[in-house]
Design an enzyme around this catalytic site. Sequence first.
Site, PDB file in Angstrom:
ATOM      1  N   ARG A  69      20.304 112.170 -21.697  1.00 15.85           N
ATOM      2  CA  ARG A  69      19.200 111.858 -21.098  1.00 15.85           C
ATOM      3  C   ARG A  69      18.213 112.470 -20.979  1.00 15.85           C
ATOM      4  NH1 ARG A  69      16.976 107.918 -16.926  1.00 15.85           N
ATOM      5  NH2 ARG A  69      15.201 106.578 -18.135  1.00 15.85           N
ATOM      6  N   HIS A  73      14.511 112.642 -22.998  1.00 15.25           N
ATOM      7  CA  HIS A  73      13.555 112.744 -22.373  1.00 15.25           C
ATOM      8  C   HIS A  73      12.727 113.775 -22.667  1.00 15.25           C
ATOM      9  CE1 HIS A  73      13.901 108.766 -20.552  1.00 15.25           C
ATOM     10  NE2 HIS A  73      14.581 108.583 -21.461  1.00 15.25           N
ATOM     11  N   ASP A  74      13.369 114.727 -23.062  1.00 13.94           N
ATOM     12  CA  ASP A  74      12.562 116.252 -23.004  1.00 13.94           C
ATOM     13  C   ASP A  74      12.344 115.847 -24.901  1.00 13.94           C
ATOM     14  OD1 ASP A  74      11.458 118.748 -22.676  1.00 13.94           O
ATOM     15  OD2 ASP A  74      13.145 119.528 -23.324  1.00 13.94           O
TER      16      ASP A  74
END
Length: 332
Positions: A69, A73-74
């Site tokens: 995750r 998200h990065d």
Amino acid sequence: MERTNRLSMMPILIWTICVWIFSPPGAEAQFDYRVKFYREECPQARELVKDVVLKATAADMGLSAALLRLNFHDCFIRGCDGSVLLDSNFTNIAEKDGFGNMFSLRGYRVIDDAKAAVEAVCPNIVSCADILTLAARDAIASIGGPAWRVTSGRRDGVVSYASETIDNLPAHYSDFADLTRLFAKKNFTAKEMVVLAGAHTIGRTKCGMIHGRLYNNSGPDGVDPTLNATYAVELKKQCPFRTNFFKHVPMDPTNHNNTFDTNYFKNLQHHKGLFKSDAALVSNVKGRALVALQTSTRRFFLDFGAAMEKMINTEILISPQGEIRTNCRHTN
Ligand SMILES: *[C@@H]1O[C@H](CO)[C@@H](O)[C@H](O)[C@H]1NC(C)=O
Ligand SMILES: *[C@@H]1O[C@H](CO)[C@@H](O)[C@H](O)[C@H]1NC(C)=O
Ligand SMILES: *[C@@H]1O[C@H](CO)[C@@H](O)[C@H](O)[C@H]1NC(C)=O
Ligand SMILES: *[C@@H]1O[C@H](CO)[C@@H](O)[C@H](O)[C@H]1NC(C)=O
Ligand SMILES: *[C@@H]1O[C@H](CO)[C@@H](O)[C@H](O)[C@H]1NC(C)=O
């Protein structure tokens, strides 16, 4: 005899054709170079990261989902540039403290530990962005999930704004149109979006995130009518009204042992998607067809690996852009 030999050649022939189709000349040379990016400067980098990840996930099983995750998200904000790893400071609120990340992203310590291990052997060579990307791959491969090729040579970004999370990250309440638009912004197809959602075969959330679907919706007793009634009853037991907001609930109710499998998609077909954004994937004919396709393990693993490879190579910073951070939490 002859027939057997011919048959045994088939996989090799098919493989050769596939390699030829998927590796246009030119692209291959560049790709290859970047796979081997640290071969000269820091040949130990990949193993060092893997060791740290395996130790961490052995001690805390949930970290495999957390690292995946974190990587996602990065990459969805300014590409995979480690921007999610930067801390907020007096002058700037960083992505990690933005909507959708705050209180729910974790795994930063693993990246810090991996970075420290790598810096001790070859300082100022391996970016935090690469370490995070390797860590996510290793975390999923280690639990029997698909593995994908991680190129290296990403550089770390120097910008991280909390304000950018809301327009770039899918929300748990997003509908099919919202999700499609968001993934299309990153050049992902609806198919790749569904495939990547399969990451919800592992991981967990908190009761507070699903209270709205259980108690404040348009169905009987306030339940979201798109949620399987049997499943809703089970969830209400785990997450009683107005209590247990921080109690953990597995994203995949059949997942008791961190198994990366196709059950997420099978659950969706039974209307057991935990979030509204999961349920959204079977809210129309197109979505249902894409979900059905992914109930095959072979298909899912192939497609997930391919989508991850695409994600980790989108919009990245390459020298001389960016920097190699000394500490993943701060710019140099
Ligand atoms: C605050 O963080 C940003 C990046 O997240 C960085 O560019 C800036 O230099 C930092 N400011 C201070 C005072 O450390
Ligand atoms: C999407 O593709 C277009 C056209 O190839 C390209 O210009 C754009 O930079 C891509 N966007 C991302 C986020 O990769
Ligand atoms: C229930 O939903 C309505 C409409 O979405 C919202 O205005 C209200 O604040 C919600 N109530 C609670 C207790 O969450
Ligand atoms: C869960 O995983 C552990 C470690 O991989 C294994 O020893 C155990 O047998 C598994 N349990 C089940 C029920 O699959
Ligand atoms: C709800 O889940 C049960 C299994 O728990 C399944 O038998 C049933 O078909 C599901 N209902 C719907 C509407 O998908």
